[in-house]
Design a protein around this motif. Sequence first.
Motif, short mmCIF file in Angstrom:
data_model
loop_
_atom_site.label_atom_id
_atom_site.label_comp_id
_atom_site.label_asym_id
_atom_site.label_seq_id
_atom_site.Cartn_x
_atom_site.Cartn_y
_atom_site.Cartn_z
N ASP A 143 0.72 -1.15 0.06
CA ASP A 143 0.12 -0.05 -0.03
C ASP A 143 0.92 1.27 -0.15
O ASP A 143 1.64 1.38 0.65
CB ASP A 143 -1.06 0.05 1.00
CG ASP A 143 -2.41 0.49 0.94
OD1 ASP A 143 -2.26 1.89 0.83
OD2 ASP A 143 -3.29 0.04 1.05
N GLY A 144 0.75 1.98 -0.90
CA GLY A 144 1.37 3.44 -0.94
C GLY A 144 2.79 3.30 -1.06
O GLY A 144 3.62 4.01 -0.67
N SER B 233 -7.81 3.72 -1.78
CA SER B 233 -7.17 2.14 -1.65
C SER B 233 -8.23 1.39 -2.12
O SER B 233 -7.87 0.23 -2.69
CB SER B 233 -6.89 1.99 -0.29
OG SER B 233 -5.52 2.71 0.03
N TYR C 135 -8.85 -4.54 3.54
CA TYR C 135 -8.36 -5.09 2.43
C TYR C 135 -8.64 -6.91 2.51
O TYR C 135 -9.12 -7.59 1.67
CB TYR C 135 -6.75 -5.35 2.56
CG TYR C 135 -6.55 -3.67 2.63
CD1 TYR C 135 -6.46 -3.09 1.48
CD2 TYR C 135 -6.41 -3.00 3.76
CE1 TYR C 135 -6.36 -1.74 1.35
CE2 TYR C 135 -5.79 -1.72 3.69
CZ TYR C 135 -6.01 -1.00 2.46
OH TYR C 135 -5.70 0.32 2.18
N LYS D 231 0.30 -3.02 4.46
CA LYS D 231 -0.08 -1.74 4.77
C LYS D 231 0.75 -0.46 4.96
O LYS D 231 0.69 0.39 4.48
CB LYS D 231 -1.20 -1.96 5.73
CG LYS D 231 -1.99 -0.50 6.15
CD LYS D 231 -2.80 0.15 5.11
CE LYS D 231 -3.30 1.42 5.38
NZ LYS D 231 -4.09 1.84 4.34
N ASP E 184 2.26 3.35 3.31
CA ASP E 184 1.37 4.15 3.28
C ASP E 184 1.27 5.04 4.40
O ASP E 184 0.93 6.21 4.23
CB ASP E 184 -0.26 3.32 2.76
CG ASP E 184 -1.19 4.68 2.56
OD1 ASP E 184 -1.33 5.36 1.92
OD2 ASP E 184 -2.42 4.35 3.26
N ASP F 173 -0.99 0.03 -4.80
CA ASP F 173 -2.34 0.53 -5.13
C ASP F 173 -2.65 2.08 -5.62
O ASP F 173 -3.19 2.32 -6.16
CB ASP F 173 -3.27 0.25 -3.91
CG ASP F 173 -3.01 0.80 -2.72
OD1 ASP F 173 -1.89 1.15 -2.42
OD2 ASP F 173 -3.87 0.97 -1.97
N HIS F 174 -1.45 2.79 -5.00
CA HIS F 174 -1.30 4.01 -5.19
C HIS F 174 0.03 4.74 -4.94
O HIS F 174 0.71 3.89 -4.05
CB HIS F 174 -2.44 5.00 -4.86
CG HIS F 174 -2.54 4.66 -3.41
ND1 HIS F 174 -1.81 5.16 -2.33
CD2 HIS F 174 -3.51 3.98 -2.84
CE1 HIS F 174 -2.26 4.76 -1.23
NE2 HIS F 174 -3.33 3.93 -1.34
N HIS G 224 -2.16 10.70 -0.94
CA HIS G 224 -2.34 9.88 -2.04
C HIS G 224 -2.00 10.63 -3.39
O HIS G 224 -2.76 11.74 -3.29
CB HIS G 224 -3.40 9.09 -2.24
CG HIS G 224 -3.95 7.99 -1.18
ND1 HIS G 224 -4.81 7.15 -1.47
CD2 HIS G 224 -3.51 7.76 -0.14
CE1 HIS G 224 -5.02 6.39 -0.29
NE2 HIS G 224 -4.01 6.52 0.55
ZN ZN Z 1 -3.80 2.33 -0.32
#
Ligand code: ZN
Length: 406
Positions: free
Chosen positions: A10-11, A57, A252, A299, A302, A340-341, A350
Amino acid sequence: MNKAILIICDGLSDRPIDELGGKTPLEAALKPNLDELSRRGVNGLMHTIDIGIRPGSDVAHLSIFGYDPYTYYTGRGPFEVAGIGMDFKEKDIAFRGNFATVDPALTITDRRAGRIDNTQDLIEELTKIKIEGGRFIFKKGVAHRVGVILRGDDLSAKISDNDPHITYEKVQKVYPLDNKPSSKKTAKIVNRFLEKAYQVLAAHPLNKKRVQMGLLPANYLLLRGAGQVPNLIPFSQKYGLTSACIAGAGLYKGVGKMLGMKVINVSGTTGKEDSDISAKIKAAIKALNDHDFVFVHIKAADTLAEDGNFLGKKEFIEKIDKALAPTLKLTDTFIIVTADHTTASTLKMHTSDPVPIVIAGRGVRTDHVSSFGERAVAGGKLGFIRGEHLMKIILDLMGKAPLFGA
Ligand code: ZN
């Protein structure tokens, strides 16, 4: 080659940071395993939704799994209730809920009711409230959180939150966000319920006891993120792949559950910096024995970037890298690592910058990329893809893509 493991960090990606000598946390991190995957794989950049779109997300994950978020996403609620294991039906309206404290003028004095945890009795009382036109179903979440489902006919998720999202503001009435009768009806049902819930909670012995003890009463329910549970084709049906999901954070797990994946709980996974990533990767490798496709979510990169903690993010990426070592020994599995970003540490949010992606495994047309960094992968042969392309590419590599034409 008929298995795949998709690791979404994530991130993970970021922007160049002066204090890191103009590198991103991913570029600055010591990451021999990720770099090895880049050497063995095909690399590129991915816009998880589309060019210039800053993804949340939840929508980014839907898109990566090949479900158009513009069709299937109506709000965060359904993912949250799925994540705490609530059973839902198509067309249910789902919310994220919080127990909160309000004063007699209905001004919020604490959005988390002193982080109350023993909410089971309160939830039982709320379950007894009867409102014409809809039934409310609850499940306790972490601490003050609660999953809420509204079940009934002709309901709509186009309603506002009653949560003003800040303290010392009055709670709001829920109002319809469009002119449809279903939205007006849903707002009315929710408002009636919230009024009764306030009466029930304010009078509850547990709250009276809390006040006597000098604790904040959990006398109000804040609802947000209303969403309608979408009618999704399960992942296994859509792709002909049995699938599993390994994640620490509820959202998630919710994505996995919503797509019909087998959600595997791994102890020591927290969705935070201290999460046992090695345990996740080991569990994922084990899950490959009886699943074709395993999704692993990691995770904390992020969260650290959202705190502006780029050094912490770099260290966390190094921790991810160490945990990935066993994946290099997999022989008959495609390994895909991506995000995811982008979460920019400088902006603490983000951004729409595309994310790096590597696909490694036998038969992949490799390129000359030898480092898994945002700028290094830009020279890779995967080029630019969008989230919606990823599952098609994976299926094709596995030899399972449908033929177009004859
Ligand atoms: Zn995310």
